[in-house]
Design an enzyme around this catalytic site. Structure first.
Site, PDB file in Angstrom:
ATOM      1  N   MET A  28      27.086  30.640   8.166  1.00  0.00           N
ATOM      2  CA  MET A  28      28.096  30.370   9.174  1.00  0.00           C
ATOM      3  C   MET A  28      28.855  29.079   8.863  1.00  0.00           C
ATOM      4  O   MET A  28      30.080  29.015   9.021  1.00  0.00           O
ATOM      5  CB  MET A  28      27.458  30.286  10.556  1.00  0.00           C
ATOM      6  CG  MET A  28      28.473  30.171  11.693  1.00  0.00           C
ATOM      7  SD  MET A  28      29.536  31.630  11.847  1.00  0.00           S
ATOM      8  CE  MET A  28      28.483  32.705  12.821  1.00  0.00           C
ATOM      9  N   GLU A  34       4.327  22.104  16.830  1.00  0.00           N
ATOM     10  CA  GLU A  34       4.545  22.166  18.280  1.00  0.00           C
ATOM     11  C   GLU A  34       5.892  22.780  18.651  1.00  0.00           C
ATOM     12  O   GLU A  34       6.017  23.404  19.711  1.00  0.00           O
ATOM     13  CB  GLU A  34       4.416  20.771  18.898  1.00  0.00           C
ATOM     14  CG  GLU A  34       3.010  20.198  18.866  1.00  0.00           C
ATOM     15  CD  GLU A  34       2.696  19.417  17.586  1.00  0.00           C
ATOM     16  OE1 GLU A  34       1.618  18.794  17.518  1.00  0.00           O
ATOM     17  OE2 GLU A  34       3.547  19.440  16.658  1.00  0.00           O
ATOM     18  N   LYS A  86      -5.021  10.880  29.655  1.00  0.00           N
ATOM     19  CA  LYS A  86      -6.325  11.315  29.150  1.00  0.00           C
ATOM     20  C   LYS A  86      -7.432  11.079  30.171  1.00  0.00           C
ATOM     21  O   LYS A  86      -8.335  11.914  30.324  1.00  0.00           O
ATOM     22  CB  LYS A  86      -6.633  10.579  27.840  1.00  0.00           C
ATOM     23  CG  LYS A  86      -7.804  11.192  27.066  1.00  0.00           C
ATOM     24  CD  LYS A  86      -7.893  10.616  25.656  1.00  0.00           C
ATOM     25  CE  LYS A  86      -8.978  11.329  24.856  1.00  0.00           C
ATOM     26  NZ  LYS A  86      -9.051  10.803  23.463  1.00  0.00           N
ATOM     27  N   PHE A 119      -1.498   3.872  20.563  1.00  0.00           N
ATOM     28  CA  PHE A 119      -1.412   4.867  19.494  1.00  0.00           C
ATOM     29  C   PHE A 119      -0.946   6.203  20.066  1.00  0.00           C
ATOM     30  O   PHE A 119      -1.502   6.721  21.020  1.00  0.00           O
ATOM     31  CB  PHE A 119      -2.774   5.033  18.821  1.00  0.00           C
ATOM     32  CG  PHE A 119      -2.782   6.081  17.740  1.00  0.00           C
ATOM     33  CD1 PHE A 119      -2.057   5.903  16.572  1.00  0.00           C
ATOM     34  CD2 PHE A 119      -3.517   7.249  17.892  1.00  0.00           C
ATOM     35  CE1 PHE A 119      -2.058   6.866  15.574  1.00  0.00           C
ATOM     36  CE2 PHE A 119      -3.529   8.215  16.905  1.00  0.00           C
ATOM     37  CZ  PHE A 119      -2.810   8.021  15.739  1.00  0.00           C
ATOM     38  N   GLN A 120       0.105   6.750  19.490  1.00  0.00           N
ATOM     39  CA  GLN A 120       0.712   8.030  19.858  1.00  0.00           C
ATOM     40  C   GLN A 120       1.179   8.051  21.319  1.00  0.00           C
ATOM     41  O   GLN A 120       1.151   9.078  21.986  1.00  0.00           O
ATOM     42  CB  GLN A 120      -0.234   9.199  19.581  1.00  0.00           C
ATOM     43  CG  GLN A 120      -0.432   9.445  18.089  1.00  0.00           C
ATOM     44  CD  GLN A 120      -1.120  10.751  17.775  1.00  0.00           C
ATOM     45  OE1 GLN A 120      -1.906  11.266  18.570  1.00  0.00           O
ATOM     46  NE2 GLN A 120      -0.848  11.307  16.603  1.00  0.00           N
TER      47      GLN A 120
END
Length: 579
Positions: free
Chosen positions: A494, A68, A180, A130-131
Site C-alpha cells: 500500500m 503481549e 502485587k 523495576f518494571q
C-alpha cells in the site's frame, strides 16, 4: 464442656476462616462473568494472579501468547467473532505497554475488552521501581475507563464495573491495574460478586427518544433518492435481521463501510457494495446524488468521506448512532437518532413506507459495467503473475463465502473486502480505524477461540506477517486449526502504491527481503506450502482447507499490483480513480 473450652473452640474456628487472596478473587470474578478464555503472558508483577489461575484451568482456558501485543489482538478477535468481552493479561512495565496497540485498536473499532495488568507493590508506586510504568496515565486516552487496585477488597466491585463499562453503550476496552500486594493479600470479607447493571452518571441511551425516530421517519418517507450507509454498529448491536427488515420494508439501496461488511448478504438486491477510499465505484459516486442519506451505526470516518466538506453536501442526513459525541462531529445532521441500532430500527421500521426506487437503484447498476471493465476484469484476468484477487475469489468460492475472514492491513485487506463474497454475518474482522499491521495472526487465533465451529481464514501481507510472526507458536501450541494465507509481493504494497501514484515512484524503503516463511512455519510446528504458479493454486487451497490443523499457504503474487478504485486522500469521493 466448660464455657472456657467452648470459647477457645469458637476462637479456633474464627481463625480457620480463610478469605480469598486478590488473585483468587480475580479468578472468581472471571468465573462469575462466564469468562472461558484469557490471552496472556506471565511476569513478575502478575505472578500471584497466574499462581491463582493454576487452580482454575478446569474452568478457564488460558492461551499463552508469544508477545503481549498478541494477547490484546487475540482478545479483539475473540470479542469480534463471539460478541463477548475479550480478556487479556500482562505483567507491569513492558508487558503492560505491549498491550497498548491492541487497546488503542479496540477503542477506535468499538471492541469490548478487559485488560488486566500487574503492577509493582503499592509501597513502591512512584519510585521508578523495576518494571514500573504509569499504565493508568498511558492508557487513559485509549480506554473507556481504567483503574488501579491497591486493596483486594476492591476487586469484585471493580471487575463487575469493568465488564459493564466494556459492554455498555459503545463497546470498548477497560484496563484494571492491580498492585502485587493486592494480588497476594487476603480479602477482609467474604467474596461476593454482583454484576453491575447501571452506574451513577453513566447512562448510555439504548432506547431512542420517540420524537427523534418520528422525525427520521418523516424525512425518509419524503425522500426521492434515499441512500443507506451502514457500518460496524449494525454488527455490534446484532441488528442484522432488523436491518434487513428495514431495507426490505423501504426498498432503499444500501452500502456498507469496511467494518460493516457482512452486515447484510452481498446477494441482497438492495446491497450496492461497500464504499470508502478503496471501496466500489457506484456506492462512492452515488453519495453525491442522493437527497437523504441514512447513516446507520457509522461515524463518517475520513476513509469513508474523503473531503468531508464535499461528502453528500446536497443531502439531508439521518444519523442513527449510540454515541451522542459522534452526532455532527463530522457532518451536519437534520435528524439525529441517539440509541442502539437494534432498538432504533425496531421503532423506526413500522413508521417508514415502501417507496418505488427502481429507477434510483438502476442508476447504481448503470455504473457497474464501468468498474467491471476497468477494475474487475483486470484483477481476474488470470494471466501473468498470480493476482491477489484471484486467490481471494478462489478461497471464497471453495468455502462458499461461509468462512470467518480475518485480514491484516494494506492492499490485501482491500482486495479481500472486494472479492470475498460474504454470505454469513459477522465474517470480516479487520483493524479499521487504527489500521494496525500485525493484527491478523493473533486476531485470527482469537477469532477461532471465539467461534470454534467456524472456518477461520486470514489473508495477510508479507510485511504484516513479520510483525507478529511469533504467534505462529501460539497457534501450534494451542492446536488451533487456523488457516493463514500470505499474499507475498515482496513490498509494503500500500505504501509503495502511494509512492508510485503521489511521490513520483520514489520507492523509499518499501521493498522487503523476505525470509523462508514456510520453513519458519514448520519450525513452529505448522504445516505449509509456497506456490508461485497459477496452476498450483486450486490444489494448494484444497490441501490447506482439508488440513486438520494450523496451516500457512504462501502465494507469490504480482509484485507491483495496485488496488483500485481509489479515492485520493483528502479528495472528494466524486474524484474516485479507476486506474
Amino acid at each position: 464442656m466448660s464455657k472456657e473450652i467452648a470459647f477457645m473452640e469458637e476462637e479456633i474456628k474464627i481463625e480457620e476462616v480463610k478469605f480469598l487472596s486478590g488473585g483468587q478473587a480475580l479468578m472468581e470474578c472471571f468465573v462469575a462473568e462466564g469468562v472461558d478464555t484469557i490471552f496472556g503472558y506471565p511476569g513478575g508483577a502478575i505472578m500471584p494472579i497466574y499462581d491463582a489461575l493454576y487452580d482454575y484451568t478446569d474452568r478457564i482456558n488460558h492461551i499463552l501468547v508469544r508477545h503481549e501485543q498478541g494477547a490484546s489482538h487475540a482478545a479483539e478477535g475473540y470479542a469480534r467473532s463471539s460478541g463477548r468481552v475479550g480478556v487479556c493479561m500482562a505483567t507491569s512495565g513492558p508487558g503492560a505497554t505491549n498491550l497498548v496497540t491492541g487497546i488503542a485498536d479496540a477503542i477506535i473499532d468499538c471492541t469490548p475488552m478487559v485488560a488486566i495488568t500487574g503492577q509493582v507493590a503499592s509501597n513502591l508506586l512512584g519510585t521508578d521501581a523495576f518494571q514500573e510504568t504509569d499504565v493508568i496515565g498511558i492508557t487513559t486516552p485509549i480506554c473507556k475507563w481504567n483503574y488501579q487496585v491497591t486493596d483486594p477488597d476492591e476487586i469484585p466491585g471493580i471487575l463487575a464495573k469493568a465488564f459493564f463499562i466494556a459492554r455498555a453503550g459503545k463497546p470498548g476496552p477497560v484496563l484494571i491495574d492491580i498492585t502485587k500486594d493486592a494480588q497476594v493479600k487476603s480479602m477482609t470479607k467474604p467474596f461476593e460478586y454482583k454484576p453491575v447493571e447501571g452506574l451513577l452518571g453513566y447512562h448510555p441511551r439504548r432506547v431512542p427518544k420517540m420524537d427523534q425516530v418520528e422525525k427520521a421517519a418523516e424525512l425518509i418517507n419524503k425522500a426521492k433518492r434515499p441512500y443507506i450507509l451502514f457500518g460496524h454498529g449494525v454488527l455490534i448491536s446484532e441488528a442484522m435481521e432488523e436491518f434487513r427488515e428495514f431495507v426490505e420494508k423501504t426498498d432503499i439501496p444500501c452500502a456498507s463501510t469496511l467494518l460493516g461488511l457482512s452486515g447484510i448478504s452481498i446477494d441482497h438486491p438492495n446491497y450496492m457494495g461497500w464504499l470508502g477510499m478503496h471501496g466500489m465505484y457506484a456506492p462512492n459516486v452515488m453519495t453525491d446524488q442522493c437527497d437523504v442519506l441514512i447513516a446507520i451505526g457509522m461515524r463518517f470516518d475520513d476513509r469513508v468521506t474523503g473531503d468531508a466538506s464535499l461528502f453528500a453536501k446536497q443531502a439531508k442526513i439521518v444519523h442513527i448512532e449510540i454515541d451522542p459525541a459522534e452526532i455532527e462531529k463530522i457532518k451536519k445532521t437534520e435528524a439525529p437518532v441517539i440509541g442502539d441500532v437494534k432498538e432504533v430500527l425496531n421503532l423506526l421500521t413500522p413508521l417508514v413506507k415502501k417507496g418505488d426506487y427502481t429507477g434510483w437503484k438502476n442508476e447504481f447498476r448503470k455504473l457497474e459495467p464501468k468498474e467491471k471493465e476497468a477494475v474487475t476484469d483486470r484483477d481476474l484476468k488470470f494471466e501473468g503473475q498470480i493476482k491477489m484477487a484471484e486467490v481471494v475469489k478462489m478461497v471464497s468460492d471453495k468455502t462458499k463465502g461461509e468462512a470467518c475472514v480475518v485480514v491484516d492491513v494494506g492492499q490485501h485487506q482491500m482486495v479481500t473486502a472486494r472479492y470475498f463474497e460474504f454470505k454469513r454475518h459477522n465474517s470480516y474482522i479487520a483493524s479499521g480505524g487504527l489500521g494496525t499491521m500485525g493484527f491478523a495472526i493473533p486476531a485470527a487465533l482469537g477469532a477461532k477461540m471465539g467461534a470454534p465451529d467456524r472456518e477461520v481464514i486470514a489473508f495477510i501481507g508479507d510485511g504484516c506477517f513479520q510483525m507478529t510472526i511469533q504467534e505462529l507458536g501460539t497457534i501450534a501450541q494451542s492446536k488451533l486449526p487456523v488457516k493463514l494465507i500470505i499474499l507475498n509481493n515482496n513490498y509494503l504494497g500500500m505504501v509503495r502504491q502511494w509512492q508510485q501514484l503521489f511521490f513520483e515512484k520514489r520507492y523509499s524503503f518499501v521493498e522487503l527481503q523476505n525470509p523462508d516463511f514456510i520453513m519458519i512455519s514448520k519450525g513452529f510446528g505448522l504445516e505449509g506450502e509456497k506456490i508461485t504458479e497459477r496452476d498450483q493454486l486450486s490444489e494448494a487451497i484444497d490441501k490447506m482447507l482439508a488440513h486438520d490443523g494450523g496451516y500457512v499457504l504462501e502465494v507469490v503474487v504480482e509484485k507491483e499490483e495496485n488496488v483500485f478504485p481509489m479515492v485520493p486522500a483528502g479528495r472528494s469521493v466524486s474524484e474516485i480513480r479507476l486506474t
